[in-house]
Design an enzyme around this catalytic site. Structure first.
Site, PDB file in Angstrom:
ATOM      1  N   ASN A 111       0.800  -1.231   0.000  1.00 11.99           N
ATOM      2  CA  ASN A 111       0.000   0.000   0.000  1.00 11.99           C
ATOM      3  C   ASN A 111       0.831   1.280   0.000  1.00 11.99           C
ATOM      4  O   ASN A 111       0.283   2.372  -0.094  1.00 11.99           O
ATOM      5  CB  ASN A 111      -0.918   0.019   1.223  1.00 11.99           C
ATOM      6  CG  ASN A 111      -1.964  -1.080   1.143  1.00 11.99           C
ATOM      7  OD1 ASN A 111      -2.357  -1.491   0.049  1.00 11.99           O
ATOM      8  ND2 ASN A 111      -2.387  -1.584   2.286  1.00 11.99           N
TER       9      ASN A 111
ATOM     10  N   LYS B 213       3.759   4.139  -1.178  1.00 12.07           N
ATOM     11  CA  LYS B 213       4.146   4.788  -2.431  1.00 12.07           C
ATOM     12  C   LYS B 213       5.491   4.247  -2.917  1.00 12.07           C
ATOM     13  O   LYS B 213       6.392   4.021  -2.114  1.00 12.07           O
ATOM     14  CB  LYS B 213       4.257   6.293  -2.197  1.00 12.07           C
ATOM     15  CG  LYS B 213       4.805   7.068  -3.375  1.00 12.07           C
ATOM     16  CD  LYS B 213       4.749   8.554  -3.127  1.00 12.07           C
ATOM     17  CE  LYS B 213       5.625   9.326  -4.098  1.00 12.07           C
ATOM     18  NZ  LYS B 213       5.290   9.092  -5.509  1.00 12.07           N
TER      19      LYS B 213
ATOM     20  N   LYS C 245       5.805   1.938  -5.961  1.00 10.20           N
ATOM     21  CA  LYS C 245       5.769   0.748  -6.807  1.00 10.20           C
ATOM     22  C   LYS C 245       6.077   1.092  -8.265  1.00 10.20           C
ATOM     23  O   LYS C 245       6.978   0.527  -8.884  1.00 10.20           O
ATOM     24  CB  LYS C 245       4.405   0.060  -6.689  1.00 10.20           C
ATOM     25  CG  LYS C 245       4.088  -0.366  -5.255  1.00 10.20           C
ATOM     26  CD  LYS C 245       2.687  -0.919  -5.091  1.00 10.20           C
ATOM     27  CE  LYS C 245       1.577   0.106  -5.178  1.00 10.20           C
ATOM     28  NZ  LYS C 245       1.585   1.078  -4.061  1.00 10.20           N
ATOM     29  N   THR C 246       5.306   2.026  -8.807  1.00 14.64           N
ATOM     30  CA  THR C 246       5.498   2.387 -10.214  1.00 14.64           C
ATOM     31  C   THR C 246       6.837   3.101 -10.404  1.00 14.64           C
ATOM     32  O   THR C 246       7.547   2.837 -11.386  1.00 14.64           O
ATOM     33  CB  THR C 246       4.317   3.251 -10.697  1.00 14.64           C
ATOM     34  OG1 THR C 246       3.136   2.449 -10.613  1.00 14.64           O
ATOM     35  CG2 THR C 246       4.500   3.705 -12.139  1.00 14.64           C
ATOM     36  N   THR C 247       7.204   3.959  -9.468  1.00 17.65           N
ATOM     37  CA  THR C 247       8.484   4.665  -9.625  1.00 17.65           C
ATOM     38  C   THR C 247       9.665   3.691  -9.559  1.00 17.65           C
ATOM     39  O   THR C 247      10.646   3.866 -10.275  1.00 17.65           O
ATOM     40  CB  THR C 247       8.643   5.809  -8.602  1.00 17.65           C
ATOM     41  OG1 THR C 247       8.114   5.405  -7.355  1.00 17.65           O
ATOM     42  CG2 THR C 247       7.921   7.052  -9.049  1.00 17.65           C
TER      43      THR C 247
ATOM     44  N   ARG D  11      17.571   2.099 -15.588  1.00 18.24           N
ATOM     45  CA  ARG D  11      18.802   1.332 -15.402  1.00 18.24           C
ATOM     46  C   ARG D  11      19.066   0.461 -16.638  1.00 18.24           C
ATOM     47  O   ARG D  11      20.176   0.433 -17.157  1.00 18.24           O
ATOM     48  CB  ARG D  11      18.621   0.458 -14.157  1.00 18.24           C
ATOM     49  CG  ARG D  11      19.839  -0.291 -13.755  1.00 18.24           C
ATOM     50  CD  ARG D  11      19.608  -0.981 -12.433  1.00 18.24           C
ATOM     51  NE  ARG D  11      19.962  -0.121 -11.322  1.00 18.24           N
ATOM     52  CZ  ARG D  11      19.937  -0.502 -10.044  1.00 18.24           C
ATOM     53  NH1 ARG D  11      19.547  -1.728  -9.738  1.00 18.24           N
ATOM     54  NH2 ARG D  11      20.275   0.317  -9.091  1.00 18.24           N
TER      55      ARG D  11
ATOM     56  N   PHE E   9     -10.902   3.227 -21.158  1.00 19.30           N
ATOM     57  CA  PHE E   9     -11.025   2.685 -19.805  1.00 19.30           C
ATOM     58  C   PHE E   9     -11.893   3.624 -18.989  1.00 19.30           C
ATOM     59  O   PHE E   9     -11.593   4.795 -18.819  1.00 19.30           O
ATOM     60  CB  PHE E   9      -9.653   2.516 -19.158  1.00 19.30           C
ATOM     61  CG  PHE E   9      -9.715   1.768 -17.855  1.00 19.30           C
ATOM     62  CD1 PHE E   9     -10.155   0.449 -17.827  1.00 19.30           C
ATOM     63  CD2 PHE E   9      -9.372   2.371 -16.678  1.00 19.30           C
ATOM     64  CE1 PHE E   9     -10.232  -0.252 -16.638  1.00 19.30           C
ATOM     65  CE2 PHE E   9      -9.445   1.683 -15.474  1.00 19.30           C
ATOM     66  CZ  PHE E   9      -9.868   0.364 -15.459  1.00 19.30           C
TER      67      PHE E   9
ATOM     68  N   TRP F 234     -13.574   4.261 -15.718  1.00 24.69           N
ATOM     69  CA  TRP F 234     -13.914   4.233 -14.302  1.00 24.69           C
ATOM     70  C   TRP F 234     -15.249   4.940 -14.098  1.00 24.69           C
ATOM     71  O   TRP F 234     -16.098   4.495 -13.359  1.00 24.69           O
ATOM     72  CB  TRP F 234     -12.904   5.027 -13.467  1.00 24.69           C
ATOM     73  CG  TRP F 234     -11.590   4.374 -13.271  1.00 24.69           C
ATOM     74  CD1 TRP F 234     -10.398   4.783 -13.781  1.00 24.69           C
ATOM     75  CD2 TRP F 234     -11.318   3.197 -12.523  1.00 24.69           C
ATOM     76  NE1 TRP F 234      -9.407   3.931 -13.380  1.00 24.69           N
ATOM     77  CE2 TRP F 234      -9.950   2.951 -12.604  1.00 24.69           C
ATOM     78  CE3 TRP F 234     -12.114   2.311 -11.780  1.00 24.69           C
ATOM     79  CZ2 TRP F 234      -9.339   1.874 -11.980  1.00 24.69           C
ATOM     80  CZ3 TRP F 234     -11.505   1.246 -11.161  1.00 24.69           C
ATOM     81  CH2 TRP F 234     -10.139   1.027 -11.266  1.00 24.69           C
TER      82      TRP F 234
ATOM     83  N   GLU G 270       0.457  -1.861 -12.785  1.00 26.23           N
ATOM     84  CA  GLU G 270      -0.905  -1.987 -12.242  1.00 26.23           C
ATOM     85  C   GLU G 270      -1.641  -3.230 -12.769  1.00 26.23           C
ATOM     86  O   GLU G 270      -2.873  -3.258 -12.806  1.00 26.23           O
ATOM     87  CB  GLU G 270      -1.763  -0.723 -12.504  1.00 26.23           C
ATOM     88  CG  GLU G 270      -1.052   0.619 -12.409  1.00 26.23           C
ATOM     89  CD  GLU G 270      -0.559   0.999 -11.014  1.00 26.23           C
ATOM     90  OE1 GLU G 270      -0.907   0.297 -10.063  1.00 26.23           O
ATOM     91  OE2 GLU G 270       0.183   1.996 -10.900  1.00 26.23           O
TER      92      GLU G 270
HETATM   93  P1  ATP Z   1       4.181   5.870  -7.437  1.00 26.94           P
HETATM   94  O1  ATP Z   1       3.567   5.957  -8.810  1.00 26.94           O
HETATM   95  O2  ATP Z   1       4.329   7.221  -6.817  1.00 26.94           O
HETATM   96  O3  ATP Z   1       5.408   5.026  -7.384  1.00 26.94           O
HETATM   97  P2  ATP Z   1       2.625   3.653  -6.502  1.00 26.94           P
HETATM   98  O4  ATP Z   1       2.764   3.076  -7.855  1.00 26.94           O
HETATM   99  O5  ATP Z   1       3.274   2.933  -5.372  1.00 26.94           O
HETATM  100  O6  ATP Z   1       3.118   5.158  -6.503  1.00 26.94           O
HETATM  101  P3  ATP Z   1      -0.289   3.537  -6.766  1.00 26.94           P
HETATM  102  O7  ATP Z   1      -1.066   2.676  -5.863  1.00 26.94           O
HETATM  103  O8  ATP Z   1      -0.114   3.108  -8.177  1.00 26.94           O
HETATM  104  O9  ATP Z   1       1.109   3.835  -6.063  1.00 26.94           O
HETATM  105  O10 ATP Z   1      -0.915   4.963  -6.657  1.00 26.94           O
HETATM  106  C1  ATP Z   1      -0.954   5.888  -7.658  1.00 26.94           C
HETATM  107  C2  ATP Z   1      -0.906   7.284  -7.100  1.00 26.94           C
HETATM  108  O11 ATP Z   1      -1.283   7.369  -5.735  1.00 26.94           O
HETATM  109  C3  ATP Z   1       0.488   7.885  -7.176  1.00 26.94           C
HETATM  110  O12 ATP Z   1       0.330   9.215  -7.589  1.00 26.94           O
HETATM  111  C4  ATP Z   1       1.008   7.812  -5.789  1.00 26.94           C
HETATM  112  O13 ATP Z   1       1.893   8.873  -5.493  1.00 26.94           O
HETATM  113  C5  ATP Z   1      -0.225   7.877  -4.936  1.00 26.94           C
HETATM  114  N1  ATP Z   1      -0.085   7.035  -3.735  1.00 26.94           N
HETATM  115  C6  ATP Z   1       0.653   5.914  -3.589  1.00 26.94           C
HETATM  116  N2  ATP Z   1       0.549   5.395  -2.346  1.00 26.94           N
HETATM  117  C7  ATP Z   1      -0.294   6.209  -1.671  1.00 26.94           C
HETATM  118  C8  ATP Z   1      -0.808   6.240  -0.313  1.00 26.94           C
HETATM  119  N3  ATP Z   1      -0.458   5.305   0.583  1.00 26.94           N
HETATM  120  N4  ATP Z   1      -1.674   7.254   0.006  1.00 26.94           N
HETATM  121  C9  ATP Z   1      -2.019   8.190  -0.901  1.00 26.94           C
HETATM  122  N5  ATP Z   1      -1.566   8.218  -2.184  1.00 26.94           N
HETATM  123  C10 ATP Z   1      -0.709   7.260  -2.565  1.00 26.94           C
HETATM  124 MG    MG Z   2       1.488   2.559  -9.346  1.00 23.15          MG
END
Ligand code: ATP
Ligand code: MG
Length: 198
Positions: free
Chosen positions: A39, A41, A43-45, A53, A93, A95, A130
């Site tokens: 949960n 932040k 994952k995508t970054t 890399r 898509f 939503w 995702e």
């Molecule tokens: P990021 O893209 O920043 O690496 P993520 O891929 O881990 O985040 P997602 O679940 O895909 O997170 O969420 C997408 C968006 O929600 C991103 O803009 C991210 O910054 C934000 N986000 C991620 N985790 C949280 C959290 N725990 N609470 C609120 N917003 C979040």
């Molecule tokens: Mg993500």
């Protein structure tokens, strides 16, 4: 003081021997499946960091994004200029309209691009951003995903991101990292921002 130092050196030497033995033991060379889940932040970054890399070494990478698309994304702007192939589910898509049939069609459409990447041995890294949600919603069959992963070229690595990753995908993966939220700015009322969140 000197005694402390010699103890320190002994400890470091033992540690080095252990690490060296583990490096020596890791002899397999093949692509791996990585999952960035949880949960928190990042994952995508983390997935895009790995793409950077790979392409920095002159390798080829492709990205499929299963949710984002209607909004701009900084990584795509940069990485596409460096030859990274992007396919974003985006358009179609819905939503908003909650149209399940249209969502499934959009997902299946972009999945065909994923299959092409997953059978191309000139692509060293494939990101399925995702993807976990597509399996959880039943938009993609788990068995189709597992089959594609199993049949991919031996040198190819894959990154899957998303929360709540299915148990069977986790069992198949080689590396799994769970992002755990300790704090998130959003919870303190700070808006998502360009360059940080997308
Ligand atoms: P990021 O893209 O920043 O690496 P993520 O891929 O881990 O985040 P997602 O679940 O895909 O997170 O969420 C997408 C968006 O929600 C991103 O803009 C991210 O910054 C934000 N986000 C991620 N985790 C949280 C959290 N725990 N609470 C609120 N917003 C979040
Ligand atoms: Mg993500």
């Amino acid at each position: 003081m000197t005694r402390d130092n010699s103890q320190y050196q002994k400890r470091q030497q033992r540690l080095k021997e252990k690490v060296d033995a583990r490096i020596e033991a890791a002899q397999q060379e093949r692509g791996i499946v990585m999952i960035f889940t949880g949960n928190g932040k990042g994952k995508t970054t983390a997935a895009f960091g790995t793409v950077t890399r790979a392409i920095g070494h002159g390798q080829r990478a492709g990205v499929i994004q299963f949710i984002k698309g209607t909004w701009e994304n900084g990584e795509k702007n940069l990485l596409a200029q460096h030859g990274v192939e992007f396919h974003v589910m985006g358009t179609g898509f819905t939503w908003e309209t909650q149209n399940r049939e249209a969502d499934i069609a959009a997902c299946q459409f972009v999945w065909q691009h994923a299959l092409t990447l997953l059978s191309d041995s000139s692509i060293q890294l494939v990101v399925l951003d995702e993807l976990t949600y597509m399996v959880n919603y039943g938009y993609l069959e788990l068995t189709d995903v597992l089959t594609a992963l199993k049949q991919r070229p031996a040198n190819q690595s894959v990154i899957i991101t998303g929360r709540g990753c299915h148990r069977e995908l986790r069992e198949f993966a080689d590396t799994i990292t769970e992002m755990r939220p300790i704090k998130h700015a959003f919870d303190a009322g700070i808006k998502a921002q360009k360059g940080i969140d997308w």
